[in-house]
Design an enzyme around this catalytic site. Structure first.
Site, mmCIF file in Angstrom:
data_model
loop_
_atom_site.group_PDB
_atom_site.id
_atom_site.type_symbol
_atom_site.label_atom_id
_atom_site.label_comp_id
_atom_site.label_asym_id
_atom_site.label_seq_id
_atom_site.Cartn_x
_atom_site.Cartn_y
_atom_site.Cartn_z
ATOM 1 C CE LYS A 4 -3.756 2.072 2.769
ATOM 2 N NZ LYS A 4 -4.580 1.859 3.981
ATOM 3 C CB SER A 22 -7.626 3.848 3.419
ATOM 4 O OG SER A 22 -6.763 3.272 4.395
ATOM 5 C CB SER A 66 -7.813 1.023 6.380
ATOM 6 O OG SER A 66 -8.380 2.293 6.537
#
Length: 473
Positions: free
Chosen positions: A80, A155, A179
């Site tokens: 990420k 996220s 997330s």
């Protein structure tokens, strides 16, 4: 190469160790699929093909020379874009850092590198991981792996989509309020938020008050176990990092079982609406557990689980401290949604923040009390499947046929509590709705008992192979 796309780490590592599969061949296949699907899914900010192929060549040479490092050696993964990667662009999902290149790896990345894993790309995240929808002025929207008309969640939306779409077998994600688990649920993959301290968080600025986690994301529980085994362990950057709860690769002679396990369950906190498909899938899962010999008991979730105001006080205060001046100096670089979140914290006082931390302690004690006579708690991960692609964090959304306000408190009330308490929580695939969108179920364990939680997740996964499907790509 198509047959490689959905193999697990266990399967891929056996082929690599047996010299039936080259890490270079595997990495090239991953990069080709990433480039082919990126225009549709938009789940990457950066692909580092040349560096990945060079790392794969080194892994192949080491393995050929008898220097096999373990099951992640030669396995491609994406990280990420909140997680620092030395020499590889890391934007934090924002225009303000669009050309940023860190000088060193985050601890989790360094440990996967040491295990021989091959970084091939950075996956999308909203600005500084600030919302449950993976969207940013830097790259636009990341689409759900199962439906281009729906959001990937957030996220860690890019990480979940890349894994779900068979681009790479595993990814590094993060979880500050759900997330990892939110996008895992809406994309039909496995997302773990381990106990606080199991994986050191070298980028947390308030290490003592931290409630964010660097996490594994994968398509099955054992791949998560193997990732966590590499990422976990004590480190001087994180006061909570210790060997407690650090899982080991399974070596038990008998497979994990739900028989005799004590499970407390709750569909939703008091007063929350639930999509009928989620309720039906949850009941079916409870029936599966009962049929496997688990002892089930309901629990009620009252006002003590109304965590969103506490979570928002803590998180928005932290975000305003970190990003307030940046937003003030460069407002053109940020979305209106991000700016609104930062500005919303301007009226919080130091006393408000401390009261939220007191509430965090009370919640932890309540959760551990619930677990005092139970092996795990079980809830839906989310109270409805994926949101529409154009959904905004501050707009009303639909659940159970009603338009309501408050995405955080009404879509994912079950994920935020365990960021605040530190308890390990894992989202597992739990079927699909009538439109073919994935549904998730969440298992929660006692603090530090990650291995026990993962064993029960493995047991449930073994009973529900029908939930592990592949989207058409």
């Amino acid at each position: 190469m198509t047959d490689l796309n959905y193999l697990s780490i266990v399967e891929l590592s056996a082929l690599i160790r047996g010299k039936q599969l080259s890490p270079v061949e595997l990495t090239r296949s991953v990069l080709e699929r990433a480039e082919r699907l990126q225009p549709t899914l938009n789940c990457f900010i950066t692909l580092c093909g040349d560096a990945a192929l060079e790392a794969a060549r080194i892994a192949e040479q080491e393995i050929t020379a008898g220097q096999y490092r373990g099951p992640l050696h030669g396995i491609p993964y994406a990280a990420k874009d909140l997680v620092d990667t030395a020499g590889v662009r890391t934007t934090y999902g924002t225009l303000a850092y669009k050309d940023h290149v860190p000088g060193q790896d985050a601890v989790a990345v360094a440990r996967l590198r040491q295990a021989g894993a091959v970084l091939f790309g950075k996956t999308t995240t909203p600005e500084f991981g600030s919302q449950c929808i993976t969207r940013s002025p830097l790259f636009g929207d990341t689409r759900n792996a199962w439906s281009a008309a729906h959001s990937s969640g957030g996220s860690s939306g890019g990480a979940a989509v890349a894994v779900a779409a068979g681009i790479g077998p595993i990814g590094i994600a993060t979880d500050g309020g759900g997330s990892t688990r939110i996008p895992a649920a809406v994309n039909g993959v496995v997302g773990l938020k381990q106990s606080l301290g199991v994986v050191p968080h070298s980028q947390a600025q308030d290490a003592f008050g931290n409630q964010t986690y660097v996490t594994p994301i994968s398509r099955n529980v054992m791949d998560t176990v193997l990732m966590l085994d590499a990422m976990a362990g004590a480190h001087g950057c994180d006061p909570w990092a210790s060997a407690r709860g650090t899982p080991a690769v399974w070596d038990e002679q008998t497979p994990p079982s739900l028989a005799g396990r004590r499970i407390k369950y709750c569909l939703a906190p008091k007063g929350k609406l639930v999509e009928p498909s989620v309720e039906q899938a949850f009941q079916a899962a409870l029936n599966t557990m009962a049929d496997a010999g688990a002892k089930l008991e309901p629990f009620e979730a009252g006002e003590e689980f109304d965590v969103e105001p506490i979570w928002r006080t803590v998180n928005h205060t932290v975000w305003r401290s970190r990003f307030g001046k940046l937003v003030q100096d460069r407002p053109q670089d940020f979305s209106a949604t991000f700016i609104r979140q930062i500005e919303s914290a301007q009226h919080f006082t130091a006393a408000d923040y401390q009261e939220a931390m007191f509430a965090r302690t009370r919640l932890f004690r309540h959760v551990e009390n619930l677990l005092g006579d139970a092996d795990i708690l079980v809830t839906p991960t989310l109270l409805r499947p994926a949101l529409p692609l154009d959904q905004d964090l501050y707009s009303p959304f639909e659940i159970a046929g009603q338009r309501i306000e408050g995405i955080r408190s009404n879509w994912f009330p079950w994920t935020m509590p365990f960021n605040m308490t530190g308890n390990p929580a894992i989202s597992l695939p739990n079927g699909f709705d009538a439109a073919g969108l994935p549904i998730g179920i969440q298992f929660i364990g006692s603090l530090g008992r990650d291995k026990a939680l993962l064993k029960l997740a493995l047991a449930f996964e073994a009973l529900t192979p029908q939930h592990y499907r592949q989207p058409i790509a």
